[in-house]
Each structure stands twice: as C-alpha cells, then as structure tokens.
Design a protein around this motif. Sequence first.
Motif, short mmCIF file in Angstrom:
data_model
loop_
_atom_site.label_atom_id
_atom_site.label_comp_id
_atom_site.label_asym_id
_atom_site.label_seq_id
_atom_site.Cartn_x
_atom_site.Cartn_y
_atom_site.Cartn_z
N TRP A 121 58.54 37.52 40.16
CA TRP A 121 58.76 37.32 38.72
C TRP A 121 60.23 37.05 38.38
O TRP A 121 60.53 36.37 37.39
CB TRP A 121 58.26 38.57 37.95
CG TRP A 121 58.42 38.46 36.47
CD1 TRP A 121 57.77 37.59 35.63
CD2 TRP A 121 59.32 39.21 35.64
NE1 TRP A 121 58.20 37.77 34.35
CE2 TRP A 121 59.14 38.76 34.31
CE3 TRP A 121 60.24 40.24 35.90
CZ2 TRP A 121 59.86 39.30 33.25
CZ3 TRP A 121 60.95 40.77 34.83
CH2 TRP A 121 60.76 40.30 33.52
N ARG A 177 61.89 33.73 37.09
CA ARG A 177 61.52 33.21 35.76
C ARG A 177 61.62 34.29 34.69
O ARG A 177 60.96 34.19 33.65
CB ARG A 177 60.12 32.61 35.80
CG ARG A 177 59.00 33.57 36.10
CD ARG A 177 57.63 32.88 36.13
NE ARG A 177 56.55 33.84 36.17
CZ ARG A 177 56.19 34.54 37.24
NH1 ARG A 177 56.84 34.40 38.38
NH2 ARG A 177 55.19 35.39 37.18
N HIS A 178 62.42 35.32 34.89
CA HIS A 178 62.44 36.42 33.92
C HIS A 178 63.31 36.14 32.69
O HIS A 178 63.17 36.82 31.68
CB HIS A 178 62.88 37.74 34.58
CG HIS A 178 64.34 37.85 34.83
ND1 HIS A 178 64.97 37.23 35.87
CD2 HIS A 178 65.32 38.52 34.17
CE1 HIS A 178 66.25 37.51 35.84
NE2 HIS A 178 66.50 38.29 34.82
N SER A 223 64.71 34.02 29.33
CA SER A 223 63.90 33.48 28.23
C SER A 223 63.56 32.00 28.39
O SER A 223 62.50 31.57 27.99
CB SER A 223 64.62 33.71 26.90
OG SER A 223 65.89 33.09 26.92
N GLU A 281 63.09 30.24 31.19
CA GLU A 281 62.14 29.98 32.27
C GLU A 281 60.82 30.71 32.08
O GLU A 281 59.78 30.27 32.57
CB GLU A 281 62.74 30.38 33.62
CG GLU A 281 63.84 29.47 34.13
CD GLU A 281 65.20 29.80 33.53
OE1 GLU A 281 65.34 30.89 32.94
OE2 GLU A 281 66.11 28.96 33.63
N ASN A 282 60.85 31.88 31.42
CA ASN A 282 59.65 32.70 31.27
C ASN A 282 58.69 32.04 30.27
O ASN A 282 59.07 31.79 29.14
CB ASN A 282 60.08 34.09 30.75
CG ASN A 282 58.94 35.08 30.73
OD1 ASN A 282 57.80 34.74 31.06
ND2 ASN A 282 59.23 36.30 30.34
N ALA A 321 57.50 40.79 29.56
CA ALA A 321 57.33 40.82 31.02
C ALA A 321 55.87 41.15 31.36
O ALA A 321 55.14 41.66 30.51
CB ALA A 321 58.25 41.88 31.59
N GLU A 372 48.97 34.89 36.36
CA GLU A 372 49.64 34.14 35.28
C GLU A 372 49.57 32.65 35.58
O GLU A 372 49.76 32.24 36.72
CB GLU A 372 51.11 34.61 35.22
CG GLU A 372 51.96 33.92 34.19
CD GLU A 372 53.39 34.49 34.16
OE1 GLU A 372 53.57 35.70 34.45
OE2 GLU A 372 54.31 33.73 33.85
N ARG A 413 48.05 35.03 30.76
CA ARG A 413 48.32 36.05 31.79
C ARG A 413 47.36 37.22 31.60
O ARG A 413 47.22 37.74 30.48
CB ARG A 413 49.77 36.52 31.68
CG ARG A 413 50.17 37.54 32.75
CD ARG A 413 51.67 37.75 32.75
NE ARG A 413 52.16 38.30 31.50
CZ ARG A 413 53.43 38.23 31.09
NH1 ARG A 413 54.33 37.64 31.85
NH2 ARG A 413 53.79 38.76 29.94
#
Lengths: 405, 214
Positions: free
Chosen positions: A139, A142-143, A145, A147-148, A153, A323, A337
């Motif tokens: 994770w 991509r954590h 903003s 990339e996520n 989370a 996800e 997700r």
Amino acid sequence: MKLRVLSLCAFACTACAFDIDDFFDRLDTALTISAFHDNLRARLSGTLDLEIYHFEQPAPGLIDSSIDTLFNPRLTLFLDAQVGSHIYFFSQSRLDRGFDPSDNGAQIRLDEYALRVTPWDDGRLTLQIGKFATVVGNWIPRHLSWENPFINAPLVYENLTSIRDKSAPFSLFDFVYGFYYYQKYAFNPVIWGPSYASGISVSGRLDRFDYAVEMKNASLSSRPESWNVTENGFEHPTFSGRLGFRPNEAWNLGFSASEGPYFRREAETTLPPGRDIGDYREFVLGQDAGFAWRHVQVWVEFYEARFEVPRVGNADTFAYYVEAKYKFTPQFFGAIRWNQQLFGDVSNPDSGSVRWSDDLARIDLAAGYRFTSHTQLKLQYSYQHETTGQGRDNHLVAAQLTTRF
Amino acid sequence: MRLRGLLWFNAVFSIMPVALWASAVVEGRVELPKSHTAPVQAKRYEIVTKGGVLSTQPPLAVVYLDGAFPKLASLPTKQVAQKDLTFVPALLPVPVGTKVEFPNLDETYHNIFSYSPAKRFDLGRYRPEERPIPTQVFDKLGLVTLRCDIHEHMRGLILVLNTPYFVMTDTDGHFRLSGLPAGRYTLKAWIDSRTTREKPVELKNDQTLHIDFP
C-alpha cells in the motif's frame, strides 16, 4: 443559447486548465536547482489537500473528531535531492490538523526524512537511514493523496483495535470491554498508516526477486509520536522485511513479516511485576499481490497479526482487502475496495473464551477526476458494518481536492 | 492507354514529395533559452531503486514555414520512445494527421498520457514487449504535453503543425530548411510553449535565405 454558453465555459475551462498546467510546469522548473554540473540537484514539490468528511459518531478509522463534519486542509512539502548517481535524500513535511484527520488546531511536522545510498547502478543493494515508510506490504507506494484512489487507508491500516500502547490492560475484561471507556486515540490499529518510524533499511533487486529489511524504533502498530527518534530510541527495535517476486511487469507478489515490542515507555509501570516492554510483542505476517495492465489496477493484501497482551495472552487478528481501480477516460477513474477484519478469541480461567474485538467489514467506493495533471478531485463513500457484537454501522462521505506542484 | 498513363501520372504526382520541385532554402540560427536543469526523480517509496542520473535535455527549437499547403498523401509513422525514464525524443514536430507510436524500451511500466487540448489520451500501463505498440493519431494542431502517470518527472512534447516544411534546430540553434516552394510565407520558430517568433519571408527558386531569430 444555453448550449453555446456551456460550450464557451467548457472551452474556457480547458484553456484555463492548459494554462494552469503550463504554470505548474514552470513552477516545477523554478523549484528545481542544480550545482556542480548537475551533480547536485534538488527539487521542492508538494500537494495541497482540501478534505471534507461527514460521518456518524464514533468517527470511523483514525479520524479523531467529536463533530460529524470535519474540514481537514493539509499542505505537504517534499524535498528530493540527488548527489551524483548514488546518493539520494528526501523529506516530507506537513502543515495540517494532525497526522490523521482531526478537529485539532494547526500543527507542522517533519514526517519523513531519509538518506539513501545505492552503491551499484544495477540496484542490487540500497541502504537507507532516517524516518521513512515501512517496507511491509504494497500500500505504501500509493498512500499519498495523489496516488491513492481513495481518501482514507485500507481498514487494516486504520481500524483501531482493543490494543493500546500507553498502558497495559488490568484484566481480560478491561482489554475486551474497555475500548469505549478510554479516549479513542489511546488505541492502536495493526499497522498505523504508512508507519513512518525511524531506522535503517537494506533493500535490493536480484533478477525477478526484490528484498527489503528494516530495523525501526517502533512497531507497525505504533502511533506517530513513537516514530520520532527523539521520543523513542532503539532499546526495543522492530524488525520487518518483505520478499517480492515479479514474474513480469504486470504482477507483483510479496511476503512480509514484522516483529517487535509495541508498548510505549510510559506503559512500563502498568505491566505485571518482573516484566518489561520487550516481553510483549507484535507479530505480523503479510501476503500481497498487485496486478496492473492498461487501465486496470488491482491490489490485495492479507495480514495475520498477533499481539502478546499482559494478563490476557495472545490476541490474534486477520485482516485483508481487495482494491481495484479503473480509468474510464484519461481523466476519470473509479475505485472499489472491500475490507474485512476478523478477531480471534482470548481466554482466561475466570472469564472463559471471548472475541477480543468485533469483526468488521467495510466497502469503499471512490470516483476521481483529474482536471489537469496537477489538480484532482476525489469523492468517496464508505459503509462499515460490525459483523459480530452489536452490529453497529457507520457511513462516511468524503471529498478531497488535491493540487500538486 | 492514354487514361492509364494519366492515372500513373496522377499516382506518381500524388505521392511525390513536394520538396522535389520546391527548391528554396532558409537557414539561420535561433537564440535558444538557457539549458534546463536535469530533472530530479522522486524515489521515495520505491524500495528498490537503481542509480543513475537522468540526462539533461538541451533546449531545441522547431522552425517551420507557415502557410496553406496541400496535405501530404501519406505520412510516415513517427515514434516517441520511453527509454531510461525519459521521452526520446523529448520534442517531436509532426504534420497534422501523423500517427505516433510510443514504444516502452525500459524494463519497467510506463503510463503515458496527455491532457492537452490538442490531444487528450491515456495509454494505460503496458509491458515493453507488448504488441502492437500503442499509437495515437495527432489530428489537431497545437502543442501536446506528454507525461507519465508513474514517473512524475517525465515530460515530452509533440508539436502538431499544419505544414510539411519544418526542421528542428541543433543544440546551438542552427537550422537549415530546404526544398521550400517559392512564394510569400511566414517563417516561425517555436521555442517553448509561450514563445514562438516569426518573420515574413519571400522565397524564390534556387535561392538561399539567411534568417536569424534573436
């Protein structure tokens, strides 16, 4: 007439977006400096996030707010510097209302800083020292903003369990049923967000395999205050690692493991006589898989965790999520997700066997639109349900506008 | 027989490059901006990174003859590759209607996209060995900024022009544009997204003009 006006507006927005992109590209060039014939180069970049959350009390995950609608702005600044081809430094500092969304006042922090040395060009070995995200799982990349695909989370990184690191439970009853007698912030998840603890890591790639091991000053479940080396030394380190396998670029498989004491120093006085912090550890095993091809990306993580709890014994939990993200158009994407966390039983002769937290399931749905390559809007809806115990529900609606520079 | 001859003539005429009967030449120098700083690659969350410094891409200009020219019957397919985490070439001028291939020559994924009004597309993630190579047809005039969704520092440009007469300068700014048709035109030098210089020119057959863009 209306159509013409709309067309004109759309044209104006497009032209404006192109100008904004051009402006940010120029800003990027202005914020990049170099010296010594390009051997020393540094770049300042960042994101400005404007977030709004609406939820039911108690606030879900790591959100710490007594009001139902929370505005949470955040300015993040990154510094990336490269010295020659083998030395790299980065830092992340933030101005916000707390590491996790909260109704506190503004604060500024240095969340990450690390020096990385890559002695060989082929990437077989990399050494890193500083305060940086854990190597466990998939994770972390991509954590942030931008990339996520979501605003929050996965459940395992933010669901507060009955584990608390500032004091030991007085009894099994206190451990299992004490959750609501304390402030929410007294408890811990299995992994606290990206776990920016301090320490050293060794990583590298050998053909289709990659490896990473780290020694950190705090366990995966530890709170952000424990990650600072000034707050928490290396008397009780945590060791973590991940072994990755990439059969090809589309697939990325990994196995992670971590173990280390999870109590903070102030908990020492609450431990049973003759015991110390090092006697109570958090063990985590993780399996992750990632797949990406064209416009689809899928990630899966499974975690099995065990906490050694004073006066209780071993508290086991299993958590996973699946996800997926899909880009419907160059600018519009959607994501879904499914998260679940299941808890084992703890027992003692007096109380018998009892589940140590309520099992949870959560579905997250998100949609995002990139107006330009520097601005993005995300909307999210989450529904959380306790599948055991009282069966409580929680609904979360959130929006996040990110400007990247 | 006469009809077949006429058809042959037409066929050959239509595919013959315009340059064969156009013979004017313009040469000169464009004053280029100062060299860029090489980009800094963000490697914060890549647990495995390779060494290496990204190369500096020197500024170049595109010099072209602006005017109403007949469209070419066929346009060659061009390429913008992704190699060593950069676009190669970093700047590609093409006539409108050109198909451009985007081969991935790195060992890692790339995700090329553009939000430019002249061309909006997203190729997604694809493997280096994947065939067919992803392509796009650039059918609208303007500047297209290429980016990679995975590697933030990557940036490339495609300049879509309505003329077959264009050339890129060398790194010193020198250019030579040959095979031009006689007539009155505007000669333009595209330097960056905000700077295009222009000068009126009158071209005559077998003549070489010297024009500088200070």
